[in-house]
Scaffold this active site. Structure first.
Site, PDB file in Angstrom:
ATOM      1  N   ASP A 235      -0.154  27.796  27.669  1.00  0.00           N
ATOM      2  CA  ASP A 235       1.629  28.755  28.574  1.00  0.00           C
ATOM      3  C   ASP A 235       2.568  27.820  27.852  1.00  0.00           C
ATOM      4  O   ASP A 235       3.093  27.891  28.295  1.00  0.00           O
ATOM      5  CB  ASP A 235       1.438  28.695  29.795  1.00  0.00           C
ATOM      6  CG  ASP A 235       2.080  29.889  30.038  1.00  0.00           C
ATOM      7  OD1 ASP A 235       2.682  30.660  29.437  1.00  0.00           O
ATOM      8  OD2 ASP A 235       2.440  29.544  31.532  1.00  0.00           O
TER       9      ASP A 235
ATOM     10  N   ILE B 123      13.348  26.487  44.005  1.00  0.00           N
ATOM     11  CA  ILE B 123      13.931  26.029  42.493  1.00  0.00           C
ATOM     12  C   ILE B 123      13.599  26.899  41.581  1.00  0.00           C
ATOM     13  O   ILE B 123      14.726  27.144  41.097  1.00  0.00           O
ATOM     14  CB  ILE B 123      12.938  24.445  41.947  1.00  0.00           C
ATOM     15  CG1 ILE B 123      13.608  23.300  42.927  1.00  0.00           C
ATOM     16  CG2 ILE B 123      13.895  23.957  40.624  1.00  0.00           C
ATOM     17  CD1 ILE B 123      12.919  22.036  42.197  1.00  0.00           C
TER      18      ILE B 123
ATOM     19  N   VAL C 266       5.579  29.747  44.051  1.00  0.00           N
ATOM     20  CA  VAL C 266       6.988  28.975  43.934  1.00  0.00           C
ATOM     21  C   VAL C 266       7.698  27.621  43.890  1.00  0.00           C
ATOM     22  O   VAL C 266       6.708  27.032  44.345  1.00  0.00           O
ATOM     23  CB  VAL C 266       7.405  30.431  45.968  1.00  0.00           C
ATOM     24  CG1 VAL C 266       8.889  29.731  45.821  1.00  0.00           C
ATOM     25  CG2 VAL C 266       7.095  31.497  45.612  1.00  0.00           C
TER      26      VAL C 266
ATOM     27  N   THR D 251      10.785  31.178  41.026  1.00  0.00           N
ATOM     28  CA  THR D 251      10.076  31.735  42.262  1.00  0.00           C
ATOM     29  C   THR D 251       9.753  32.594  40.741  1.00  0.00           C
ATOM     30  O   THR D 251      10.189  33.676  40.123  1.00  0.00           O
ATOM     31  CB  THR D 251      10.484  32.479  42.962  1.00  0.00           C
ATOM     32  OG1 THR D 251      11.669  33.536  42.591  1.00  0.00           O
ATOM     33  CG2 THR D 251      10.396  32.399  44.247  1.00  0.00           C
ATOM     34  N   GLY D 252       8.434  32.504  40.282  1.00  0.00           N
ATOM     35  CA  GLY D 252       7.468  32.417  39.342  1.00  0.00           C
ATOM     36  C   GLY D 252       6.478  33.708  39.552  1.00  0.00           C
ATOM     37  O   GLY D 252       5.953  33.978  41.100  1.00  0.00           O
TER      38      GLY D 252
HETATM   39  P1  ADP Z   1       5.513  29.093  36.991  1.00  0.00           P
HETATM   40  O1  ADP Z   1       3.755  28.911  36.867  1.00  0.00           O
HETATM   41  O2  ADP Z   1       5.598  29.873  38.007  1.00  0.00           O
HETATM   42  O3  ADP Z   1       6.086  29.100  35.401  1.00  0.00           O
HETATM   43  P2  ADP Z   1       6.243  26.289  36.880  1.00  0.00           P
HETATM   44  O4  ADP Z   1       5.308  25.325  37.292  1.00  0.00           O
HETATM   45  O5  ADP Z   1       6.169  26.792  35.364  1.00  0.00           O
HETATM   46  O6  ADP Z   1       5.799  27.567  38.387  1.00  0.00           O
HETATM   47  O7  ADP Z   1       7.011  26.022  37.559  1.00  0.00           O
HETATM   48  C1  ADP Z   1       8.511  27.284  37.759  1.00  0.00           C
HETATM   49  C2  ADP Z   1       9.835  26.350  37.359  1.00  0.00           C
HETATM   50  O8  ADP Z   1      10.272  25.133  38.291  1.00  0.00           O
HETATM   51  C3  ADP Z   1       9.855  25.471  35.481  1.00  0.00           C
HETATM   52  O9  ADP Z   1      10.527  25.590  35.036  1.00  0.00           O
HETATM   53  C4  ADP Z   1      10.968  24.535  36.084  1.00  0.00           C
HETATM   54  O10 ADP Z   1      12.033  24.874  36.225  1.00  0.00           O
HETATM   55  C5  ADP Z   1      11.285  23.719  38.279  1.00  0.00           C
HETATM   56  N1  ADP Z   1       9.731  23.041  38.000  1.00  0.00           N
HETATM   57  C6  ADP Z   1       8.551  23.224  38.173  1.00  0.00           C
HETATM   58  N2  ADP Z   1       7.497  22.124  38.615  1.00  0.00           N
HETATM   59  C7  ADP Z   1       9.108  20.867  38.113  1.00  0.00           C
HETATM   60  C8  ADP Z   1       9.566  19.700  38.288  1.00  0.00           C
HETATM   61  N3  ADP Z   1       8.051  18.949  38.462  1.00  0.00           N
HETATM   62  N4  ADP Z   1      10.988  18.752  38.427  1.00  0.00           N
HETATM   63  C9  ADP Z   1      11.371  20.034  38.488  1.00  0.00           C
HETATM   64  N5  ADP Z   1      11.221  21.125  38.111  1.00  0.00           N
HETATM   65  C10 ADP Z   1      10.006  21.790  38.259  1.00  0.00           C
HETATM   66 MG    MG Z   2       6.504  28.012  34.145  1.00  0.00          MG
END
Ligand code: ADP
Ligand code: MG
Length: 509
Positions: free
Chosen positions: A392, A248, A255, A250-251
């Site tokens: 954040d 979904i 991931v 990759t940050g």
């Molecule tokens: P990061 O630290 O990489 O930002 P996140 O927890 O924000 O990690 O997750 C990155 C992306 O993944 C989010 O912006 C969102 O689009 C998707 N995501 C994360 N958790 C969920 C979830 N529980 N359900 C749907 N999408 C999610």
């Molecule tokens: Mg995030």
């Protein structure tokens, strides 16, 4: 107190309530028990696959025998191992003393790498030092510079000899260079041909090393190194997940994959889940350590851990923070399980489509106003009930789903008494305030009012002087730090009735 301008009149505020009188026994001891109990409770709220009973299949430790599934899997494993032993015996019998042997490896039930989950440094089982197919060494000319006698003398410059030697030397080329069956023939390569072949091989080798390097790098960057893949594979194998569908996001630090839920110890797992894989590359962890090394909940452990384990702590931290939020009924993902640096949680979205981030959601003005009110309320709950600061918070970490705002990404969240907790909160407030003001929500407060509304503090500065406001925040943090230092070495907050931090001056102040 006057210096900071903090009002003591808001009873709701954790910063505003009076710290209770010091108890007669050691406060540090009391708090440490509370802390232990609290962390224990939070821990018990989730099944983690790190405990032996829940571990998947092959841990080799004393397994829990209360689960039918686990028993069945253990029996299967026993059977597979016996099968493999039998297979090995048959292989030996079949091959006998024959120089050409046939391997039955592919028919084994237990794949070799399955046995090596816990080993931190896997052995390269392909490392064979003796290569039976190695061509014989080229015949060398002795020091005297010639062989033979009389008419049959051949010197080291002999064309035929040189050509043969050159052919034999092709064997020293890198293994990925295919030299065809030239080695087996009486092929004579001239020096010129040999040299240009050699140059070509060397440049190819350098090029492939560069490519390989890139590939390794990118897999590490996506956090799906072989170790992580194995963990994910085991989750599918154990039936916790039915299928892992794809990535979904990759940050920088993680991931996120979408997966179909299976069942865990006979409890259903949500139909759709996400796997948040914390990156095991170490450079990112360095940027984040200020969030964890000063978080009293993890401080002791942080100092003792190696970097790989610190990354697991991130996943654990996100799990604990989500559990606190769940208790306060803040909309957020449900934790399904934690396995090392992989956190499985419920999916926010429908039919494989993740809910949009607030930044991307196309909301009408009513929905936008409603979103703002929800966010304000959530920030207050997070601070006052969960004793947390997101750290954040922005339109990137809030999803819009079912007409509700959902909070995600809380691995870096800290308690307000973190040495920089209030500064993090101020940054969160600025993001939220700027976003909603830009989206035309007239009710959206400015950053200062929002900060006061969330904390219940009443920090006032003239003419919205940001530097002066932050200076007051830092002074509060400093006062809290000093307080904690005086109270003992352990840096957890002296909780007031509402769980807030001890910012009121003590009698000894
Ligand atoms: P990061 O630290 O990489 O930002 P996140 O927890 O924000 O990690 O997750 C990155 C992306 O993944 C989010 O912006 C969102 O689009 C998707 N995501 C994360 N958790 C969920 C979830 N529980 N359900 C749907 N999408 C999610
Ligand atoms: Mg995030």
């Amino acid at each position: 107190m006057d210096q900071t301008g903090v009002s003591t009149e808001t009873p709701k505020s954790p910063w505003g309530s009076v710290a209770p009188a010091a108890p007669s026994c050691s406060l540090a001891d009391v708090m440490s028990e509370q802390l232990a109990r609290q962390l224990d409770e939070e821990n018990n709220a989730f099944p983690t696959l790190t405990d032996p009973g829940a571990d998947l299949l092959l841990s080799g430790e004393d397994p829990d025998t209360t689960s039918d599934l686990m028993l069945a899997q253990m029996l299967q494993m026993q059977y597979d191992r016996e099968f493999d032993t039998q297979l090995r015996l048959e292989e030996r019998k079949f091959n006998g003393d024959s120089k050409v042997s046939i391997s039955f490896e592919n028919y084994r039930m237990v794949h070799p790498y399955e046995d090596s989950d816990s080993s931190e440094d896997e052995v390269d089982w392909q490392d064979t030092r003796d290569d039976p197919y190695r061509a014989e060494k080229p015949q060398t000319t002795p020091r005297k510079g010639f062989t033979g006698k009389g008419k049959n003398i051949t010197t080291k410059h002999d064309e035929v000899m040189c050509g043969r030697k050159n052919t034999a030397r092709m064997d020293n080329f890198a293994p990925e260079v295919h030299v065809g069956d030239g080695l087996g023939m009486d092929l004579k390569l001239s020096n010129q041909v040999f040299n240009s072949l050699k140059r070509h091989c060397q440049s190819e080798q350098r090029r492939s090393a560069r490519l390989h390097d890139k590939k390794e790098h990118s897999t590490a960057e996506q956090a799906v190194d072989p170790r992580t893949r194995l963990l994910m594979y085991k989750m599918v194998n154990a039936g916790v997940l039915d299928n892992i569908n794809g990535c979904i996001s990759t940050g920088k630090e993680s991931v996120v994959f979408h997966a179909d839920g299976g069942s865990l110890e006979e409890q259903p797992v949500p139909d759709e889940v996400v796997l948040k894989v914390f990156k095991t590359t170490l450079n990112e962890f360095k940027n984040r350590d200020r969030y964890i090394k000063d978080d009293y909940r993890f401080k002791e452990r942080f100092s003792k851990l190696n970097p790989r384990k610190v990354i697991r702590l991130w996943a654990e931290k996100e799990m604990h923070n989500l559990s606190r939020m769940k208790k306060a009924e803040i909309p957020c993902p449900d934790v399904v399980l934690l396995k090392k640096h992989i956190l499985v949680m419920s999916f926010i979205g429908t039919d494989h489509v993740p809910a949009p981030k607030l930044k991307d959601a196309m909301l009408g003005s009513d929905d936008m106003r409603s979103a703002y009110c929800q966010v304000l309320h959530m920030m207050q709950q997070l601070y006052q009930q969960c004793n947390l600061v997101h750290a954040d918070l922005s339109e990137y970490n809030m999803l819009w789903h079912d007409s509700k705002v959902w909070l995600i990404d809380v691995s870096q969240s800290v308690e307000p008494t973190h040495p920089h907790g209030l500064e993090f909160l101020f940054r969160d407030c600025r993001n939220v305030s700027t976003f909603f003001q830009k989206r035309g929500v007239s009710e959206a407060m400015n950053v200062y009012d929002l900060f006061n509304a969330v904390t219940g503090l009443n920090i006032t500065v003239c003419e919205e002087d940001e530097a002066a406001f932050i200076a007051q925040i830092v002074a509060l943090e400093k006062r809290n730090e000093d307080h904690v230092q005086r109270r003992g070495k352990k840096t957890f907050p002296v909780a007031t009735d509402d769980g807030g931090p001890p910012l009121k001056p003590d009698a000894d102040d």
